[in-house]
Design an enzyme around this catalytic site. Structure first.
Site, short mmCIF file in Angstrom:
data_model
loop_
_atom_site.label_atom_id
_atom_site.label_comp_id
_atom_site.label_asym_id
_atom_site.label_seq_id
_atom_site.Cartn_x
_atom_site.Cartn_y
_atom_site.Cartn_z
N HIS A 181 0.35 -22.96 20.64
CA HIS A 181 0.22 -23.14 19.06
C HIS A 181 -1.01 -23.41 18.55
CE1 HIS A 181 -0.85 -27.13 20.47
NE2 HIS A 181 -1.27 -27.36 19.43
C1 UD1 Z 1 -2.17 -29.40 14.02
C2 UD1 Z 1 -3.59 -30.08 14.68
C3 UD1 Z 1 -3.58 -29.51 15.84
C4 UD1 Z 1 -2.44 -30.17 16.78
C5 UD1 Z 1 -1.03 -29.61 16.29
C6 UD1 Z 1 0.03 -30.41 17.09
C7 UD1 Z 1 -5.10 -29.63 12.90
C8 UD1 Z 1 -6.27 -28.81 12.22
N1 UD1 Z 1 -4.29 -29.10 13.81
O1 UD1 Z 1 -1.76 -28.08 14.25
O2 UD1 Z 1 -4.69 -29.90 16.52
O3 UD1 Z 1 -2.68 -29.59 18.23
O4 UD1 Z 1 -1.10 -30.03 14.97
O5 UD1 Z 1 1.03 -29.59 17.12
O6 UD1 Z 1 -4.83 -30.62 12.40
N2 UD1 Z 1 4.75 -26.34 10.20
C9 UD1 Z 1 6.15 -26.40 10.00
N3 UD1 Z 1 6.70 -27.51 10.16
C10 UD1 Z 1 6.16 -28.68 10.48
C11 UD1 Z 1 4.79 -28.42 10.61
C12 UD1 Z 1 4.16 -27.67 10.57
O7 UD1 Z 1 6.83 -25.31 9.77
O8 UD1 Z 1 6.51 -29.80 10.58
C13 UD1 Z 1 4.18 -25.04 10.09
C14 UD1 Z 1 3.58 -24.46 8.76
O9 UD1 Z 1 3.93 -23.28 8.59
C15 UD1 Z 1 2.17 -24.74 8.88
C16 UD1 Z 1 2.20 -24.53 10.36
O10 UD1 Z 1 3.11 -24.87 11.12
O11 UD1 Z 1 1.49 -24.16 7.98
C17 UD1 Z 1 0.75 -25.31 10.83
O12 UD1 Z 1 0.83 -26.80 10.93
P1 UD1 Z 1 -0.44 -27.71 10.64
O13 UD1 Z 1 -0.06 -28.99 10.63
O14 UD1 Z 1 -1.23 -27.08 9.53
O15 UD1 Z 1 -0.94 -27.21 12.01
P2 UD1 Z 1 -0.60 -27.27 13.50
O16 UD1 Z 1 -1.07 -25.69 14.01
O17 UD1 Z 1 0.82 -28.00 13.65
N1 UDP Z 2 5.99 -31.71 22.78
C1 UDP Z 2 7.11 -31.69 22.64
N2 UDP Z 2 8.19 -30.89 22.52
C2 UDP Z 2 7.79 -29.63 22.42
C3 UDP Z 2 6.36 -29.39 22.55
C4 UDP Z 2 5.63 -30.38 22.94
O1 UDP Z 2 7.54 -32.97 22.60
O2 UDP Z 2 8.45 -28.57 21.92
C5 UDP Z 2 4.85 -32.94 23.10
C6 UDP Z 2 4.23 -32.58 24.37
O3 UDP Z 2 4.89 -33.34 25.47
C7 UDP Z 2 2.91 -33.32 24.12
C8 UDP Z 2 2.79 -33.19 22.68
O4 UDP Z 2 4.07 -32.69 22.20
O5 UDP Z 2 3.08 -34.99 24.31
C9 UDP Z 2 1.72 -32.20 22.27
O6 UDP Z 2 1.78 -31.89 21.08
P1 UDP Z 2 1.04 -30.38 20.84
O7 UDP Z 2 1.07 -29.49 21.99
O8 UDP Z 2 1.59 -29.95 19.63
O9 UDP Z 2 -0.39 -30.75 20.36
P2 UDP Z 2 -1.80 -31.02 21.15
O10 UDP Z 2 -1.58 -32.19 22.24
O11 UDP Z 2 -2.41 -29.78 21.60
O12 UDP Z 2 -2.74 -31.63 20.12
#
Ligand code: UD1
Ligand code: UDP
Length: 366
Positions: free
Chosen positions: A207
């Site tokens: 992701h």
């Molecule tokens: C964010 C964090 C990343 C973290 C991740 C955890 C930043 C810069 N990045 O990335 O460090 O590892 O969260 O998962 O803050 N979206 C949905 N539904 C949701 C949320 C997001 O559809 O509930 C989609 C939207 O299209 C959005 C995209 O995911 O534009 C990215 O979401 P965003 O919160 O901007 O960043 P993450 O990639 O989730």
């Molecule tokens: N996780 C989850 N369901 C999923 C994928 C990840 O519950 O489908 C949990 C995972 O166990 C971990 C956390 O989400 O604790 C990690 O989040 P993510 O990978 O989105 O973010 P990061 O840790 O890279 O910031």
């Protein structure tokens, strides 16, 4: 001593923050007046609500409903929203990790001259092209309490000139969440619920913007997973960001890559427990793999969590299909290597949230 009169706020808003703060919130609720502000950066039930339900977490006091926006718009909206929402008597604002929520929450507090405590301070990938790296550096430098997960993180903070008196090595709060959940789940239940009938499987998550926003890397990761799936079935709960990127670029995954929607924590930990190995670019998953002794192959060129790599528990495999498949083939053919990875101690201990609370109790907030 902290007591009922002390007013503390936590700002959170994404999946990993909810998980990693889930053991700290109930402890703080017991010893102070705690306000939890949810920014709404993540909002789909499967990225947000499911974690409150499954981790028995009380609901936030405020929901800013910021939603998905460009980075600058999102950080600005979070900063202004937090400023408006913080209680007038607040004495400390706690943030976790490296997301836009983390930065926005910390920035609001800092500009309002309210001390910031940063949970998971000091971790570094040394890759400033990652939005997370910039966020965590900025937050560390405006925090007055830095809760570092390990000695490496402490060293990074000292190297950047941060006052040693403000740094506390407390461990990683993900250990508490992961260990607690793993006691109640089984891989069999996960396989039954999702109809996974292969005897062995690898779990995968992708992701990071670093992967999804670079077409070459995304194509390489997809090609790697497709080639690996010829050796072992792959279960891939797909982050919405990755789903969009794959659709936009019409990148196909093979039929032995079982794509799921994001799954809740219960199912994720169950799936991880039963996996032969895990492929990931996630930070939290690298740690959880270490805790549950699942060999972890990091689909990146560097990681914040080098300790696990140095211990021989996790391997940085990069994204190039040739390299990834060569390493996987070796591991699947040479069982002793896989076993050795499992047996290495992770060095990760429970109790980080308790350590944080004890430090806060020892401090008099002004
Ligand atoms: C964010 C964090 C990343 C973290 C991740 C955890 C930043 C810069 N990045 O990335 O460090 O590892 O969260 O998962 O803050 N979206 C949905 N539904 C949701 C949320 C997001 O559809 O509930 C989609 C939207 O299209 C959005 C995209 O995911 O534009 C990215 O979401 P965003 O919160 O901007 O960043 P993450 O990639 O989730
Ligand atoms: N996780 C989850 N369901 C999923 C994928 C990840 O519950 O489908 C949990 C995972 O166990 C971990 C956390 O989400 O604790 C990690 O989040 P993510 O990978 O989105 O973010 P990061 O840790 O890279 O910031």
């Amino acid at each position: 001593m902290m007591g009922d009169r002390e007013s503390v706020a936590i700002v959170l808003g994404t999946r990993p923050e909810i998980i990693k703060l889930s053991s700290l919130i109930p402890l703080l609720d017991e010893i102070c007046k705690l306000t939890v502000i949810h920014t709404g950066q993540h909002y789909d039930f499967e990225m947000d609500g499911v974690f409150f339900d499954e981790l028995n977490l009380r609901r936030p006091d405020y929901q800013l409903k910021v939603g998905s926006l460009g980075a600058l718009e999102q950080i600005t909206k979070i900063t202004l929203g937090v400023r408006k929402t913080l209680p007038s008597d607040v004495q400390l604002v706690i943030v976790q990790g490296d997301t836009n929520t983390t930065l926005g929450g910390a920035l609001a507090a800092s500009k309002m001259k309210i001390p910031v405590a940063h949970v998971e301070a000091g971790c570094r990938s040394f890759n400033r092209a990652m939005p997370e790296e910039v966020n965590r550096i900025l937050v560390d430098h405006i925090s007055s309490l830095l809760f570092a997960p390990d000695m490496d993180s402490r060293k990074h903070l000292l190297d950047e000139g941060i006052d040693r008196q403000n740094i506390f090595v407390v461990g990683d709060t993900v250990v508490d969440a992961c260990k607690r959940m793993s006691m109640h789940v089984s891989a069999q239940d996960f396989k039954r619920e999702f109809g996974i009938d292969s005897e062995r499987y690898a779990l995968a998550t992708i992701h990071r913007a670093e992967t999804t926003d670079c077409l070459e890397r995304l194509r390489n990761v997809a090609a790697s997973l497709n080639l690996v799936s010829e050796m072992i079935d792959i279960v891939l709960p797909l982050h919405p960001r990755t789903r969009k990127a794959l659709e936009t670029h019409r990148i196909r995954l093979g039929k032995r890559v079982h794509i799921l929607n994001p799954i809740g924590y219960r199912n994720f930990i169950a799936a991880l427990k039963g996996a032969t190995m895990v492929f990931t670019d996630s930070g939290g998953v690298q740690k959880e793999a270490g805790i549950l002794n699942v060999p972890c192959l990091i689909l990146r060129d560097e990681t914040e969590w080098m300790d696990m790599v140095k211990r021989g528990k996790n391997i940085i495999v990069g994204t190039k299909p040739n390299r990834v498949t060569k390493i996987v083939r070796t591991l699947l053919e040479d069982k002793t290597r896989l076993e050795r990875m499992k047996k290495q101690p992770s060095g990760l201990k429970s109790g980080a949230s308790k350590n944080i609370v004890n430090i806060l109790i020892g401090k008099k907030l002004e």
